[in-house]
Design a protein around this motif. Structure first.
Motif: not given
Ligand SMILES: C[S@@+](CC[C@H](N)C(=O)[O-])C[C@H]1O[C@@H](n2cnc3c(N)ncnc32)[C@H](O)[C@@H]1O
Length: 512
Positions: A95-101, A165-169, A364-367
């Motif tokens: 469920i967490f991974l499917e949110k992709r967030e 830029y890198h952290f989220p991914v 993300t909102r920042l991106m």
């Protein structure tokens, strides 16, 4: 002279060092006292002195010491209990991974950290423009030859750019990797983990998040990082994101250069050592330092522990990492994932460009804010593609899929004897889609190939019988029945042509 078929301790001592004696005695009984060893020394040593001499080596030998009234008891470290996923854990993780967030608390903490560091709101136009410049500079630097790069993360904005830029991914990528480790039995109920070159704590924070969805399991996570700016960001994000008293305790990183001896104050033994996007950054005037570094850290690996190396999926970084991993045999390390072990051969990774993929994350909102400009594509980083290797001590045997009748399937090392013919073979799928909508192309491997091998499926040949080539996950074992062998001279590679008469049997349909 041996008495019977086994040497006595005194005979072993005569020809061996203190360490071999300890190892020998440990192999003959469940526990012993160091005072028992004293009598076998040519020059007697006090127990404390023996203990000081052997203590650093004990974890490597799988032994532990306990003080006992003026003596020291030595016994085997009990094997760590593996952690296997239950249905609830699988469901919560998917469920967490499917949110992709990126977890919203973490996304907000990154924005707040930027605001705190620059003394202006994170979305102030001046801040946003400086972040864009930092991101562009970092990306330009990345594509330079190693010795010309200046990725030092000493300036505040370079770390803020990394966070944006890198952290989220990389965070979400680590969550996918942890799921792989979990499914394959590399996680333990109680783990001591070291993250080498941790940056702002991508890996430790992802571990804390991943374990928060498990029913059991706890971990202490240590880290090493040379950049003070990264360490500052790490501590801020940790305090905002990781609950105190939770299943994962994230320790403050040690500031050190990973090319130097390990800093003091770290545990003697780790169940998991992670090098995520760091080895590829290392340049050294005297040659390639990577194998030496991994080998040195491996001395602190628990007997049944694992080393995870992760690098970007581009051809240069990916193939360099694969060659490094395959070349760590002299350091006593064998690749256990993702490479196929079913033929029991040690792969030499000839020009192996292999990577896993996962669904792209949501920006993300920042991106999104950074991308509100003419060249928005420059600031959106959402694709997950990574190359990884899990290494363990060669002596650790893992239960995996083994071929019962290897002769039924042609080894890839023998393809040259069957050029132009149809053959049956068994391979692991070792890449995401390398082709396009017209021609699907996947790297495949059985651990024996001497040159790269690809399975090629022209879209108009796709049938229900060969579709498993497309749908199987990275690392899945596939039987290819009736593939045409072709040599690609230009690239010195082999193509296995899958057509409408080919049957591809996926993991659930093996005829073995
Ligand atoms: C690309 S970042 C990766 C950060 C994190 N592991 C991740 O996957 O996102 C590389 C990190 O390694 C650190 N690093 C590079 N060379 C290092 C060295 N010789 N000693 C310690 N840290 C180093 C950098 O400062 C940086 O934080």
């Amino acid at each position: 002279m041996y008495v019977g078929s086994h040497p006595t301790i005194r005979q072993v001592m005569a020809g061996n060092s203190l360490i071999s004696t300890i190892q020998y005695v440990a192999g003959t009984r469940p526990s012993f006292l160091l005072s028992e060893i004293v009598q076998y020394l040519d020059a007697p040593m006090p127990v404390d002195e023996i203990y000081r001499a052997i203590a650093p080596e004990l974890p490597r030998l799988g032994l532990m010491a306990t003080r006992r009234e003026g003596d020291v008891e030595i016994k085997k470290i009990p094997p760590a209990q593996p952690l296997f996923p239950g249905n609830g854990e699988r469901e919560r993780t998917s469920i967490f991974l499917e949110k992709r967030e990126l977890p919203p608390v973490l996304a907000t903490a990154i924005e707040e950290y930027i605001t705190k560091k620059v003394g202006k709101p994170w979305d102030d136009p001046v801040t946003v423009e400086r972040l864009r410049k930092a991101i562009t500079a970092q990306k330009d630097d990345y594509w330079k030859p190693l010795h010309q790069r200046s990725l030092r993360y000493t300036k505040g904005y370079s770390v803020l750019g990394y966070l944006a830029y890198h952290f989220p991914v990389y965070f979400m990528q680590t969550e996918h990797l942890l799921l792989r480790l979990f499914e394959e039995g590399f996680l333990k109920k109680s783990m001591t983990i070291l993250d080498v070159g941790t940056g702002p704590g991508v890996v430790p924070l992802a571990i804390a998040d991943f374990f928060s969805r498990l029913d059991g399991g706890k971990a202490s996570v240590y880290a090493i990082e040379q950049s003070e700016e990264h360490i500052e960001a790490f501590l801020y994000l940790r305090d905002a994101f990781v609950p105190r008293g939770g299943p994962v305790s994230v320790k403050p990183p040690k500031k050190a250069d990973i090319r130097d001896p390990l800093p003091a104050g770290l545990p003697e033994r780790f169940d998991l050592i992670v090098f995520s996007n760091v080895l590829g950054e290392l340049a050294d005037r005297s040659g390639d330092p990577r194998a030496g570094i991994v080998g040195r850290f491996a001395e602190r690996l628990a007997r049944d522990g694992a080393i995870l190396v992760v690098e970007p999926a581009d051809e240069v970084n990916s193939t360099r990492m694969r060659t490094l991993a395959a070349g760590l045999e002299p350091a006593g390390l064998t690749v256990h994932a993702p490479c196929p072990l079913f033929r029991g051969t040690a792969c030499k990774a000839p020009r192996c460009w292999s990577f896993a993929t996962a669904p792209a994350i949501r920006p993300t909102r920042l991106m999104g804010t950074l991308a509100r400009c003419d060249e928005s594509y420059r600031y959106i980083n959402t694709d997950i593609k990574y190359s990884y290797a899990v290494l363990q001590r060669a002596a650790v045997r893992r239960d995996g899929f083994r071929l019962l009748s290897p002769a039924k399937f042609l080894q890839l090392s023998k393809l040259h004897l069957h050029e132009g013919k149809r053959v049956n073979t068994i391979v692991a799928k070792m890449s995401g889609e390398l082709g396009d909508a017209k021609t699907h192309l996947f790297k495949v491997c059985d651990g024996t190939a001497k040159a790269p091998v690809y399975a090629v499926l022209p879209a108009f040949h796709k049938t229900a019988e060969n579709e498993a080539l497309l749908s199987a996950g990275y690392g899945s074992v596939l039987e290819l029945l009736g593939v045409l062998v072709r040599h690609n001279k230009a690239h010195d590679a082999w193509n296995l042509l899958v057509n409408r008469n080919t049957e591809v049997r996926g993991p659930d349909r093996h005829g073995e």
